[in-house]
Design a protein around this motif. Structure first.
Motif, PDB file in Angstrom:
ATOM      1  N   UNK A   1       9.015  -1.022  22.540  1.00 17.86           N
ATOM      2  CA  UNK A   1       9.812  -0.788  23.750  1.00 17.86           C
ATOM      3  C   UNK A   1       9.191  -1.541  24.919  1.00 17.86           C
ATOM      4  N   UNK A   2       7.860  -1.450  25.001  1.00 14.90           N
ATOM      5  CA  UNK A   2       7.175  -2.132  26.110  1.00 14.90           C
ATOM      6  C   UNK A   2       7.421  -3.639  26.048  1.00 14.90           C
ATOM      7  N   UNK A   3       7.302  -4.216  24.838  1.00 18.59           N
ATOM      8  CA  UNK A   3       7.540  -5.661  24.692  1.00 18.59           C
ATOM      9  C   UNK A   3       8.933  -6.021  25.200  1.00 18.59           C
ATOM     10  N   UNK A   4       9.892  -5.249  24.724  1.00 15.29           N
ATOM     11  CA  UNK A   4      11.280  -5.595  25.067  1.00 15.29           C
ATOM     12  C   UNK A   4      11.513  -5.449  26.569  1.00 15.29           C
ATOM     13  N   UNK A   5      10.957  -4.379  27.156  1.00 13.08           N
ATOM     14  CA  UNK A   5      11.161  -4.217  28.604  1.00 13.08           C
ATOM     15  C   UNK A   5      10.579  -5.393  29.370  1.00 13.08           C
ATOM     16  N   UNK A   6       9.401  -5.866  28.959  1.00  9.77           N
ATOM     17  CA  UNK A   6       8.800  -7.005  29.638  1.00  9.77           C
ATOM     18  C   UNK A   6       9.771  -8.176  29.666  1.00  9.77           C
ATOM     19  N   UNK A   7      10.368  -8.425  28.506  1.00 13.14           N
ATOM     20  CA  UNK A   7      11.297  -9.539  28.394  1.00 13.14           C
ATOM     21  C   UNK A   7      12.495  -9.339  29.321  1.00 13.14           C
ATOM     22  N   UNK A   8      13.017  -8.116  29.319  1.00 11.02           N
ATOM     23  CA  UNK A   8      14.193  -7.828  30.152  1.00 11.02           C
ATOM     24  C   UNK A   8      13.844  -7.992  31.636  1.00 11.02           C
TER      25      UNK A   8
ATOM     26  N   UNK B   1      13.664 -11.566  32.605  1.00 10.22           N
ATOM     27  CA  UNK B   1      15.012 -12.128  32.766  1.00 10.22           C
ATOM     28  C   UNK B   1      15.638 -11.688  34.086  1.00 10.22           C
ATOM     29  N   UNK B   2      15.474 -10.407  34.396  1.00  9.27           N
ATOM     30  CA  UNK B   2      16.042  -9.894  35.640  1.00  9.27           C
ATOM     31  C   UNK B   2      15.448 -10.614  36.843  1.00  9.27           C
ATOM     32  N   UNK B   3      14.143 -10.861  36.769  1.00  5.86           N
ATOM     33  CA  UNK B   3      13.501 -11.522  37.911  1.00  5.86           C
ATOM     34  C   UNK B   3      14.060 -12.928  38.087  1.00  5.86           C
ATOM     35  N   UNK B   4      14.366 -13.589  36.958  1.00  4.14           N
ATOM     36  CA  UNK B   4      14.949 -14.930  37.056  1.00  4.14           C
ATOM     37  C   UNK B   4      16.325 -14.882  37.715  1.00  4.14           C
ATOM     38  N   UNK B   5      17.089 -13.859  37.357  1.00  5.39           N
ATOM     39  CA  UNK B   5      18.412 -13.712  37.982  1.00  5.39           C
ATOM     40  C   UNK B   5      18.239 -13.517  39.489  1.00  5.39           C
ATOM     41  N   UNK B   6      17.280 -12.652  39.845  1.00  2.00           N
ATOM     42  CA  UNK B   6      17.005 -12.401  41.253  1.00  2.00           C
ATOM     43  C   UNK B   6      16.625 -13.701  41.962  1.00  2.00           C
ATOM     44  N   UNK B   7      15.747 -14.464  41.316  1.00  2.00           N
ATOM     45  CA  UNK B   7      15.297 -15.729  41.902  1.00  2.00           C
ATOM     46  C   UNK B   7      16.478 -16.674  42.139  1.00  2.00           C
ATOM     47  N   UNK B   8      17.319 -16.817  41.117  1.00  2.00           N
ATOM     48  CA  UNK B   8      18.448 -17.736  41.258  1.00  2.00           C
ATOM     49  C   UNK B   8      19.363 -17.317  42.389  1.00  2.00           C
ATOM     50  N   UNK B   9      19.488 -15.998  42.528  1.00  2.00           N
ATOM     51  CA  UNK B   9      20.295 -15.482  43.630  1.00  2.00           C
ATOM     52  C   UNK B   9      19.687 -15.897  44.975  1.00  2.00           C
ATOM     53  N   UNK B  10      18.372 -15.705  45.097  1.00  2.00           N
ATOM     54  CA  UNK B  10      17.688 -16.051  46.346  1.00  2.00           C
ATOM     55  C   UNK B  10      17.785 -17.550  46.619  1.00  2.00           C
ATOM     56  N   UNK B  11      17.617 -18.337  45.549  1.00  2.00           N
ATOM     57  CA  UNK B  11      17.647 -19.783  45.703  1.00  2.00           C
ATOM     58  C   UNK B  11      19.021 -20.241  46.189  1.00  2.00           C
ATOM     59  N   UNK B  12      20.063 -19.610  45.636  1.00  2.00           N
ATOM     60  CA  UNK B  12      21.408 -19.981  46.031  1.00  2.00           C
ATOM     61  C   UNK B  12      21.627 -19.658  47.508  1.00  2.00           C
ATOM     62  N   UNK B  13      21.179 -18.478  47.895  1.00  2.00           N
ATOM     63  CA  UNK B  13      21.248 -18.089  49.317  1.00  2.00           C
ATOM     64  C   UNK B  13      20.504 -19.112  50.167  1.00  2.00           C
ATOM     65  N   UNK B  14      19.341 -19.508  49.693  1.00  2.00           N
ATOM     66  CA  UNK B  14      18.501 -20.427  50.462  1.00  2.00           C
ATOM     67  C   UNK B  14      19.189 -21.776  50.633  1.00  2.00           C
ATOM     68  N   UNK B  15      19.650 -22.337  49.513  1.00  2.00           N
ATOM     69  CA  UNK B  15      20.223 -23.681  49.605  1.00  2.00           C
ATOM     70  C   UNK B  15      21.525 -23.672  50.393  1.00  2.00           C
ATOM     71  N   UNK B  16      22.279 -22.595  50.327  1.00  2.00           N
ATOM     72  CA  UNK B  16      23.532 -22.609  51.073  1.00  2.00           C
ATOM     73  C   UNK B  16      23.301 -22.349  52.557  1.00  2.00           C
ATOM     74  N   UNK B  17      22.138 -21.707  52.874  1.00  2.00           N
ATOM     75  CA  UNK B  17      21.829 -21.502  54.287  1.00  2.00           C
ATOM     76  C   UNK B  17      21.267 -22.771  54.898  1.00  2.00           C
TER      77      UNK B  17
END
Lengths: 327, 267, 264
Positions: C236-243, C246-262
């Motif tokens: 369970x711990x292994x899988x959560x780490x992976x998830x 992935x979530x952090x990458x989604x968050x990052x892409x969101x921030x990056x998109x905000x950044x580049x469009x600003x």
């Protein structure tokens, strides 16, 4: 000679520099244990006198010792030996009092607060230099107008363009009406318009307030535009000191002659001339008047070749500088 | 004095520019308190103890929170700022100012801390008290703490200034700067109450400045019985002043030596 | 996958450069290694002091705690070697306004950020941690087989992913608000949860830390693996780490998109 504002005699400054022959892991490991030092003489015996109200250009190739000289004269560096008097001060000994009377801009370093609009740094300087309110307001108005930065100074510095930033650096250095201003590469990396604005600013301030400017630059247009006198520094010493006009004759009084021909010519037909560039229809040659008069040389050209157009020029300042640097 | 007020004003402006980062900090801060509550509640329970090393459970938990307050009072980056300036040659810009570097940086550090005390210490002490009420705290102990923490600020500034100047001697001094945090935190009692360390070690630490920056001010905050009298307060206060004087003289001396050797980078 | 490999080689190249550079300042390099060891040693020291000066933690003997601390040093060493300079570099870069240059590189910006945080000072810490761990397994007479070693290595890999998620979170917030104040201190403090055996926490937190908020993946779970006190929860711990990665990458892409469009 006018009243001197700077009088420096026999300035010397040596630096101790560590040396590493090769890059790579092994030699960096080695340098942990053994390290060689070399002493570099950045400035070796410079004498410089500058009159009040002058705009003096300091030129020389990279690493010639220009910046070191300026840093000694502005009180930042202590020289290894030598005497300096600037407006009665010895810069490095009475630094804090001395710098109230000068303005300095280092083109590669900033004194603006990065996170805040320049106007905040200006107000800080007002307090630090104890500038009276009236003087501050008047100067700021003057700078805003002449440098066209009215709407720039209220935006955070990190959002400004290089040119805008440099203009604000100039303002920073000059709000307290210093009679002497050092500019170390003030036009580095700027576009033509910004360069122009900065030159205009220097020229006008020099005339209006009789401010003495000392500037180093690699852009000879700065020098041609602003300075009557230039000092050429190379390898830590002065190799030329005098007017810009005389500098050209100091090297030589060569002329370049551009000739356009009606019909193609060959190189053989131009034997005896020193060619600068060659095309069958378009040739530039260099003529030294002392090896026979210009007249006879030109006669020889015009009579023997199908000349369509001719243009005689002084040798360019770039060419002169190049010769001085490599001398 | 007026340029000093101007510097404070500028730091306020920077603060307002970055208000979001402070907001986030404020929200996350209580997490640290929660860790300590969990850790020590469990340890006290497992030990069946009212007091461990002379600390009650709430004093122990607040010990670490108070250390955090000390940091709010004293923290500055003077060491890194000065050594960066020396290594990059940006010190040049400071040397064309008509104010000494010592006073300019001091003004910066004070300004930064005034912002910190207003926006971290004051909301922090309220917030933490709501989460875990400090039953031991009195107005007097808070007052003594603020007095000693203020002098601790001066000590820390001088210490950092000295460290910054060390870049003149050994060029890249980042490791020295890093060791500062570790040394301070162990010797000063910032990672663990000094009672956990052997007596002989504590006796040595008495001769170093760090204990007077962290451990002692915290003792007054926690209102420990050992520091209830006036003599203790006077003693600690005087020791702090002694260190301030010693370090100040060292700073003056080193600066004079160093600036003649300064070789501005670049040409 | 190809990008990942390229980024890995980029990381190795960058590390080599850093080692060469840190040797340039000789005094600093030697002291740096010692200092780093000292810094990482503070956590274990505090543990040891609390443990020996009180009744200790429920379910842990002193030898077992030493093993825990050896693993703690290994983890702190690995983390700081791989990502030690990451936050400071990124903060400097964004503050100076140089972040835009990353967008010109033919790789994902977060990939470049993650691969340029190498800090050579912490190699010594890893070695020290290894030595303590080996000594502790000896004194506990633990038979360590390939399975245990494999599981520990998996813990480190997933632990690195989990740790990267925090760095990515940090960078994402950073490009939005430019200056972090003391946010980083508190993020670090948050990670301090992992420095204690989970037995000291209440039951709910204890379960959370080995499963859905797997702070235990870095030190506690590897220690449990070596002590052979582990069960299927590890998956369970292994899988959560992976998830979470992935979530952090989604968050990052969101921030990056905000950044580049600003537009900066």
């Amino acid at each position: 000679m006018d009243e001197l504002i700077i009088d420096a005699k026999n300035l010397k400054r040596t630096f101790k520099v560590s040396q590493r022959e090769k890059t790579g892991l092994f030699s960096s490991l080695k340098s942990l244990i053994i390290r060689k030092y070399v002493y570099v003489e950045a400035v070796s015996g410079i004498n410089i006198q500058i009159a009040k109200g002058e705009i003096r250009g300091l030129i020389g190739p990279n690493g010639a010792g220009k910046s070191t000289t300026i840093k000694i004269l502005s009180g930042v560096l202590h020289p290894s030996s030598g005497l300096v008097k600037v407006m009665g001060f010895t810069p490095w000994l009475e630094r804090e009092e001395y710098v109230r009377h000068i303005g300095v801009v280092f083109g590669q370093k900033s004194q603006l607060w990065w996170d805040l609009p320049p106007i905040d740094t200006f107000s800080l300087n007002r307090k630090m230099y104890r500038i009276p309110d009236r003087v501050f307001r008047e100067n700021l108005e003057y700078f805003k107008e002449i440098l066209d930065i009215g709407n720039v100074i209220t935006r955070p510095t990190r959002q400004l363009s290089l040119g805008e930033r440099m203009k604000c650096e100039l303002v920073c250095a000059m709000l307290h009406d210093p009679p002497l201003v050092f500019l170390d590469e003030p036009t580095i990396g700027l576009d033509v318009l910004s360069k122009d604005a900065i030159r205009r600013f220097i020229k006008q301030t020099n005339q209006k307030k009789r401010t003495t400017f000392i500037l180093t630059t690699h852009d000879l247009a700065d020098i041609e535009d602003l300075c009557e006198n230039v000092t050429v520094i190379n390898k830590g010493g002065i190799i030329y000191n005098g007017t810009l006009h005389n500098m050209k004759s100091f090297v030589s009084n060569k002329k370049t002659v551009e000739i356009k021909f009606a019909k193609p010519v060959t190189m053989e037909m131009l034997a005896g001339f020193k060619l600068i560039s060659f095309n069958p229809l378009d040739v530039t040659v260099e003529i030294k008047p002392e090896n026979g008069s210009i007249q006879s040389k030109l006669n020889q050209l015009i009579s023997s070749l199908p000349v369509r157009d001719i243009n005689i020029n002084d040798i360019s300042i770039e060419e002169v500088i190049k010769q001085i640097y490599t001398a | 004095m007026s340029s000093f007020l101007e510097i404070i004003r500028m730091h306020f402006k920077v603060f307002i520019q970055y208000k979001w980062s402070f907001a986030i900090t404020l929200i996350i801060q209580p997490i640290v308190l929660l860790i300590h509550i969990a850790l020590f509640t469990s340890i006290y329970k497992y030990n069946h103890a009212q007091f461990i090393k002379g600390y009650s459970l709430d004093q122990m938990i607040w010990y670490f929170t108070t250390i955090n307050f000390i940091y709010v009072f004293i923290w500055n980056f003077t060491d890194a700022r000065i050594s960066d300036k020396i290594l990059s040659g940006d010190l040049t810009v400071d040397l064309i100012r008509p104010v000494s570097l010592f006073r300019f940086e001091l003004a910066n550090a004070i300004a930064l801390r005034i912002v910190g005390v207003l926006f971290e210490f004051i909301p922090g002490i309220v917030l933490y008290s709501v989460i875990f009420f400090p039953r031991f705290l009195t107005i007097a102990s808070l007052g003594k703490f603020i007095l000693l923490a203020t002098v601790a600020f001066l000590m820390y500034y001088l210490f950092n200034y000295l460290l910054g100047l060390s870049a003149f001697l050994i060029k890249s001094n980042s490791s020295i700067i890093n060791i500062r945090v570790t040394l301070m935190s162990i010797i000063g009692g910032a990672v663990i109450p000094l009672e956990f360390l052997p007596d002989w070690l504590n006796k040595i630490f008495d001769f170093l400045p760090f204990k007077y920056m962290f451990y002692w001010p915290v003792q007054f905050f926690l209102n420990k019985a050992s520091v209830s009298g006036f003599t203790q307060l006077a003693y600690i206060f005087l020791m702090q002043l002694l260190w301030v004087v010693i370090m100040y003289l060292l700073c003056k001396f080193l600066w004079r030596k160093a600036v003649t050797k300064y070789g501005a980078v670049g040409g | 996958m190809k990008t990942t490999l390229r980024l890995l080689s980029f990381f190795l190249w960058n590390s080599k450069l850093r080692i060469a550079r840190s040797m340039e300042y000789r005094f600093n390099f030697i002291v740096g290694t010692v200092v780093s060891l000292l810094i990482s040693g503070v956590g274990p020291l505090v543990q040891y002091l609390i443990f020996t000066q009180t009744q200790g933690y429920p379910g842990w003997s002193i030898q077992q705690l030493v093993l825990f601390q050896g693993l703690m040093l290994i983890w702190l060493g690995i983390r700081s070697t791989a990502f030690g300079d990451l936050k400071q570099n990124t903060m400097d870069m964004i503050w100076r306004g140089d972040f835009d240059r990353l967008l010109l590189k033919p790789y994902p910006p977060i990939g470049i950020i993650l691969t340029s945080g190498f800090n050579s000072n912490y190699l010594g810490t890893i070695l020290a941690g290894l030595a303590i761990t080996i000594m502790a397994t000896g004194s506990l007479h633990l038979a360590i087989g390939l399975i245990q070693i494999g599981l520990v290595i998996l813990c480190l890999i997933f632990g690195l992913l989990f740790n990267m998620a925090f760095d990515i979170l940090f960078c994402g917030i950073l490009i939005r608000i430019v200056q972090m104040g003391r946010f980083n201190d508190f993020l670090e403090n948050l990670l301090n949860f992992s420095h204690y055996p989970v037995e000291i926490f209440s039951k709910v937190i204890r379960i959370a830390f080995v499963t859905f908020i797997p702070f235990a993946i870095w030190i506690y779970i590897p220690a449990q693996v070596l002590l052979k006190r582990i069960d299927m929860k590890i998956l369970v711990a292994y899988i959560t780490c992976l998830i979470i990665f992935q979530l952090s990458l989604i968050f990052w892409n969101h921030c990056l998109k905000k950044y580049t469009s600003a537009g900066g």
